[in-house]
Enzyme design. Structure first.
Site, PDB file in Angstrom:
ATOM      1  N   ARG A   1       0.833  -1.210   0.000  1.00 26.73           N
ATOM      2  CA  ARG A   1       0.000   0.000   0.000  1.00 26.73           C
ATOM      3  C   ARG A   1       0.861   1.252   0.000  1.00 26.73           C
ATOM      4  O   ARG A   1       0.540   2.249  -0.603  1.00 26.73           O
ATOM      5  CB  ARG A   1      -0.738   0.069   1.342  1.00 26.73           C
ATOM      6  CG  ARG A   1      -2.105  -0.417   1.369  1.00 26.73           C
ATOM      7  CD  ARG A   1      -2.479  -0.451   2.857  1.00 26.73           C
ATOM      8  NE  ARG A   1      -3.666  -1.220   3.056  1.00 26.73           N
ATOM      9  CZ  ARG A   1      -4.884  -0.749   2.836  1.00 26.73           C
ATOM     10  NH1 ARG A   1      -5.064   0.473   2.446  1.00 26.73           N
ATOM     11  NH2 ARG A   1      -5.933  -1.514   3.020  1.00 26.73           N
TER      12      ARG A   1
ATOM     13  N   LYS B   1      -2.062 -19.025   6.338  1.00 22.00           N
ATOM     14  CA  LYS B   1      -3.010 -19.221   7.411  1.00 22.00           C
ATOM     15  C   LYS B   1      -3.023 -18.005   8.346  1.00 22.00           C
ATOM     16  O   LYS B   1      -2.077 -17.225   8.282  1.00 22.00           O
ATOM     17  CB  LYS B   1      -2.659 -20.487   8.179  1.00 22.00           C
ATOM     18  CG  LYS B   1      -1.215 -20.485   8.726  1.00 22.00           C
ATOM     19  CD  LYS B   1      -1.010 -21.503   9.772  1.00 22.00           C
ATOM     20  CE  LYS B   1      -1.352 -20.991  11.130  1.00 22.00           C
ATOM     21  NZ  LYS B   1      -0.416 -20.009  11.718  1.00 22.00           N
TER      22      LYS B   1
ATOM     23  N   HIS C   1       2.934 -24.698   6.756  1.00 21.55           N
ATOM     24  CA  HIS C   1       4.363 -25.025   6.598  1.00 21.55           C
ATOM     25  C   HIS C   1       4.798 -26.179   7.497  1.00 21.55           C
ATOM     26  O   HIS C   1       5.849 -26.756   7.291  1.00 21.55           O
ATOM     27  CB  HIS C   1       5.244 -23.781   6.767  1.00 21.55           C
ATOM     28  CG  HIS C   1       5.447 -23.334   8.178  1.00 21.55           C
ATOM     29  ND1 HIS C   1       4.494 -22.660   8.884  1.00 21.55           N
ATOM     30  CD2 HIS C   1       6.506 -23.468   9.020  1.00 21.55           C
ATOM     31  CE1 HIS C   1       4.957 -22.392  10.090  1.00 21.55           C
ATOM     32  NE2 HIS C   1       6.175 -22.871  10.208  1.00 21.55           N
TER      33      HIS C   1
ATOM     34  N   LYS D   1       7.629 -29.639   6.914  1.00 22.72           N
ATOM     35  CA  LYS D   1       8.817 -29.941   7.733  1.00 22.72           C
ATOM     36  C   LYS D   1       9.224 -31.384   7.448  1.00 22.72           C
ATOM     37  O   LYS D   1       8.373 -32.245   7.233  1.00 22.72           O
ATOM     38  CB  LYS D   1       8.510 -29.713   9.214  1.00 22.72           C
ATOM     39  CG  LYS D   1       8.290 -28.217   9.497  1.00 22.72           C
ATOM     40  CD  LYS D   1       8.311 -27.890  10.945  1.00 22.72           C
ATOM     41  CE  LYS D   1       8.008 -26.435  11.188  1.00 22.72           C
ATOM     42  NZ  LYS D   1       9.157 -25.563  11.323  1.00 22.72           N
TER      43      LYS D   1
ATOM     44  N   ASP E   1      -4.135 -20.256  15.831  1.00 25.16           N
ATOM     45  CA  ASP E   1      -2.804 -20.094  15.238  1.00 25.16           C
ATOM     46  C   ASP E   1      -2.134 -21.442  14.980  1.00 25.16           C
ATOM     47  O   ASP E   1      -1.425 -21.611  13.996  1.00 25.16           O
ATOM     48  CB  ASP E   1      -1.938 -19.246  16.187  1.00 25.16           C
ATOM     49  CG  ASP E   1      -0.631 -18.810  15.539  1.00 25.16           C
ATOM     50  OD1 ASP E   1      -0.615 -18.625  14.312  1.00 25.16           O
ATOM     51  OD2 ASP E   1       0.380 -18.664  16.259  1.00 25.16           O
TER      52      ASP E   1
ATOM     53  N   HIS F   1      -1.820 -26.296  11.984  1.00 28.43           N
ATOM     54  CA  HIS F   1      -0.654 -27.185  12.008  1.00 28.43           C
ATOM     55  C   HIS F   1      -0.929 -28.522  12.715  1.00 28.43           C
ATOM     56  O   HIS F   1      -0.641 -29.588  12.186  1.00 28.43           O
ATOM     57  CB  HIS F   1       0.521 -26.524  12.732  1.00 28.43           C
ATOM     58  CG  HIS F   1       0.939 -25.207  12.151  1.00 28.43           C
ATOM     59  ND1 HIS F   1       0.939 -24.956  10.810  1.00 28.43           N
ATOM     60  CD2 HIS F   1       1.381 -24.057  12.737  1.00 28.43           C
ATOM     61  CE1 HIS F   1       1.373 -23.712  10.595  1.00 28.43           C
ATOM     62  NE2 HIS F   1       1.633 -23.158  11.749  1.00 28.43           N
TER      63      HIS F   1
ATOM     64  N   LYS G   1       2.945 -20.495  23.647  1.00 21.08           N
ATOM     65  CA  LYS G   1       4.090 -19.580  23.539  1.00 21.08           C
ATOM     66  C   LYS G   1       4.526 -19.221  24.950  1.00 21.08           C
ATOM     67  O   LYS G   1       3.765 -19.400  25.911  1.00 21.08           O
ATOM     68  CB  LYS G   1       3.674 -18.318  22.794  1.00 21.08           C
ATOM     69  CG  LYS G   1       3.429 -18.563  21.312  1.00 21.08           C
ATOM     70  CD  LYS G   1       3.268 -17.255  20.564  1.00 21.08           C
ATOM     71  CE  LYS G   1       2.914 -17.491  19.105  1.00 21.08           C
ATOM     72  NZ  LYS G   1       4.054 -17.866  18.277  1.00 21.08           N
TER      73      LYS G   1
ATOM     74  N   LYS H   1      11.516 -24.765  23.151  1.00 18.61           N
ATOM     75  CA  LYS H   1      10.924 -24.811  21.809  1.00 18.61           C
ATOM     76  C   LYS H   1      11.038 -26.247  21.331  1.00 18.61           C
ATOM     77  O   LYS H   1      12.146 -26.771  21.136  1.00 18.61           O
ATOM     78  CB  LYS H   1      11.667 -23.884  20.843  1.00 18.61           C
ATOM     79  CG  LYS H   1      11.138 -24.027  19.406  1.00 18.61           C
ATOM     80  CD  LYS H   1      11.598 -22.902  18.504  1.00 18.61           C
ATOM     81  CE  LYS H   1      11.241 -23.137  17.039  1.00 18.61           C
ATOM     82  NZ  LYS H   1       9.913 -22.792  16.623  1.00 18.61           N
TER      83      LYS H   1
HETATM   84  C1  BG6 Z   1       3.267 -19.832  12.499  1.00 17.32           C
HETATM   85  C2  BG6 Z   1       2.572 -19.199  13.661  1.00 17.32           C
HETATM   86  O1  BG6 Z   1       2.351 -20.511  11.701  1.00 17.32           O
HETATM   87  O2  BG6 Z   1       4.262 -20.740  12.964  1.00 17.32           O
HETATM   88  C3  BG6 Z   1       3.563 -18.527  14.599  1.00 17.32           C
HETATM   89  O3  BG6 Z   1       1.649 -18.238  13.187  1.00 17.32           O
HETATM   90  C4  BG6 Z   1       4.666 -19.481  14.996  1.00 17.32           C
HETATM   91  O4  BG6 Z   1       2.894 -18.048  15.754  1.00 17.32           O
HETATM   92  C5  BG6 Z   1       5.270 -20.138  13.765  1.00 17.32           C
HETATM   93  O5  BG6 Z   1       5.666 -18.761  15.719  1.00 17.32           O
HETATM   94  C6  BG6 Z   1       6.246 -21.222  14.179  1.00 17.32           C
HETATM   95  O6  BG6 Z   1       6.869 -21.761  13.059  1.00 17.32           O
HETATM   96  P1  BG6 Z   1       8.233 -22.562  13.205  1.00 17.32           P
HETATM   97  O7  BG6 Z   1       8.468 -23.119  11.866  1.00 17.32           O
HETATM   98  O8  BG6 Z   1       9.257 -21.575  13.653  1.00 17.32           O
HETATM   99  O9  BG6 Z   1       7.985 -23.605  14.252  1.00 17.32           O
END
Ligand code: BG6
Length: 461
Positions: free
Chosen positions: A49, A155, A185, A189, A242, A247, A336, A341
């Site tokens: 934009r 998404k 995505h 993986k 989310d 996912h 989160k 992680k």
């Molecule tokens: C996204 C989410 O789809 O995936 C995010 O919207 C998240 O909130 C992210 O942080 C995590 O992706 P990855 O590949 O880093 O695990």
């Protein structure tokens, strides 16, 4: 691969300066270009934009790339392949002018150009964009093209069943399912891609993959980061939308679906859909018993909303109503601001012997991608003590580095392979499953657990 390299390509990116494009898409394009996996005749057209310079789009890219992978020649080449187009997204005339611009870009590339539209824009802007793209004919090939353009959609696909249906219908009206690539995505993986092969190419697991032998399936995606700068996106989205609706439910489908007739995209989608349709809709009465939500303690301060009920943690237990899986709990959990992680799928096998620990098969999605089977073994020595040991397959040890998910997403979209994307029916089915949780959470506030940032997930109860 070669065929795709020979075809000139235009990638149109809506939201090129946005968080997702900066974090995932541009680094993926960089890596693909560095490995010469993109067509040499490539134009990237960023849509915005505001009046944004190409240089500012790439300003921070080097920070997203590991130092030993950084190559200034590739960075310059990527930047030189890119141009910006300023578009008033609310104006139909602007889309028509944009199409003429793309036609010129395409003419310069020659015949048989592929065109991919990548939409990484907020859900509210999405409807208008697809509508005007369609109304002005962006979904049609140019005279010199051999194929119809594709649209890649980020998404969350909708906000609930109702809005998802609207999005499906606007995409359907103009582009159609064969041109629509709904990105998830997590499906791209490496370990997720291995689930079907592992299940259906190993007779050992094929025969015991059912409720008779499996006690529980648990899929977790824990993140230690908070919401970073995505305040307005996250306030409207929350953990359930989310991660779980997209996912985790997609991963669940891969873990428990029946064997597809083939490993072709349409058969995989059909088998996934059959499974999703067998997952029971959570009723309003069940919500408090099978769904749990939490929020990390600094969240409200971070988003500047002291009354926010948005969940940053969610756990849901689903049941599949078919003979293969009846009564087996399928637990999906994400959050989160957690201690670690980690994303993994744990398949716990039934164990009748109280002396032994269970056998657990773990698909490690990240970090340290691989598959582990925990088994009982006799400890060495004169005693007959049993202990749990691990048999393990590790991608890095076996194959070196794996391909990053977004790189795979782009390559599959270029190759027109929809296997790792979500179909419209799958998306609608997953909204249906959890719709009542969303409405019930919206109405009540008493069940939101506040947890200290950095908590282990198992302490949120
Ligand atoms: C996204 C989410 O789809 O995936 C995010 O919207 C998240 O909130 C992210 O942080 C995590 O992706 P990855 O590949 O880093 O695990």
């Amino acid at each position: 691969m070669n065929e795709q390299l020979d075809t000139p390509l235009i990638i149109i990116i809506f939201g090129i300066s946005g968080d997702l494009s900066q974090r995932k898409l541009l680094p993926a394009l960089y890596h693909l270009m560095k490995r010469d996996e993109l067509p040499s005749d490539l134009r990237i057209v960023g849509v915005s934009r505001r009046n944004i310079e190409v240089a500012s789009v790439y300003e921070n890219l080097h920070e997203r790339i590991a130092e030993d992978d950084l190559d200034s020649e590739t960075l310059s080449r990527l930047q030189a392949s890119t141009e910006m187009f300023q578009l008033d997204t609310e104006s139909k005339e602007a889309y028509a002018a944009f199409k003429e611009h793309l036609r010129n870009v395409s003419d310069k590339l020659g015949d048989g150009v592929s065109r991919i539209y990548y939409l990484s824009i907020p859900a509210q802007a999405f409807m208008t964009a697809v509508h005007y793209l369609g109304e002005t004919g962006h979904h049609e090939p140019f005279a010199s093209d051999s194929e119809r353009p594709r649209i890649l959609i980020e998404k969350p696909f909708g906000y609930d069943t109702h809005s998802a249906k609207e999005l499906v219908s606007v995409v359907d009206e103009h582009f159609g399912e064969l041109q629509a690539y709904r990105i998830d995505h997590y499906l791209a993986k490496e370990t997720a891609q291995n689930i079907l092969t592992f299940r259906f190419r190993n007779p050992l697991f094929k025969s015991i993959w059912n409720a008779k032998h499996i006690e529980q399936i648990k899929i977790v995606a824990h993140e230690s980061i908070g919401i970073e700068n995505r305040v307005s996106f996250y306030e409207q989205t929350g953990a359930l939308r989310d991660f779980i609706q997209s996912h985790l439910i997609q991963l669940l489908a891969l873990v428990v679906m029946e064997e597809p007739d083939s490993f072709e995209s349409h058969d995989i989608h059909a088998a996934k859909l059959r499974l999703l349709e067998d997952i029971k809709t959570i009723s309003t009465d069940e919500v408090s018993a099978i769904a749990l939500r939490g929020q990390y303690d600094s969240y409200r301060h971070e988003v500047g909303n002291k009354d926010s009920l948005t969940e940053t943690f969610a756990r849901l237990t689903l049941h599949v109503h078919n003979a293969q899986w009846r009564d087996i709990p399928m637990v999906l959990e994400t959050g989160k601001g957690l201690r670690d992680k980690t994303s993994k799928i744990l398949v716990t096998f039934k164990n009748e012997d109280p002396e032994c620990g269970p056998n657990i098969l773990t698909f490690r999605i990240q970090p340290r991608e691989g598959i582990t089977m925990s088994l009982q073994a006799k400890r060495p020595g004169l005693d007959k003590d049993t202990e749990t040991v691990e048999m393990e397959f590790d991608y890095e040890k076996s194959y070196g580095n794996t391909t990053e998910a977004y790189e795979r997403v782009i390559i599959d979209a270029i190759r027109a392979d929809q296997s790792l994307f979500a179909s419209a029916d799958e998306v609608l089915s997953s909204w249906r499953i959890m719709e009542n949780v969303l409405t019930s959470w919206q109405k009540n506030s008493h069940d939101l657990r506040i947890y200290p940032i950095g908590s282990p997930a198992e302490e949120i109860n």
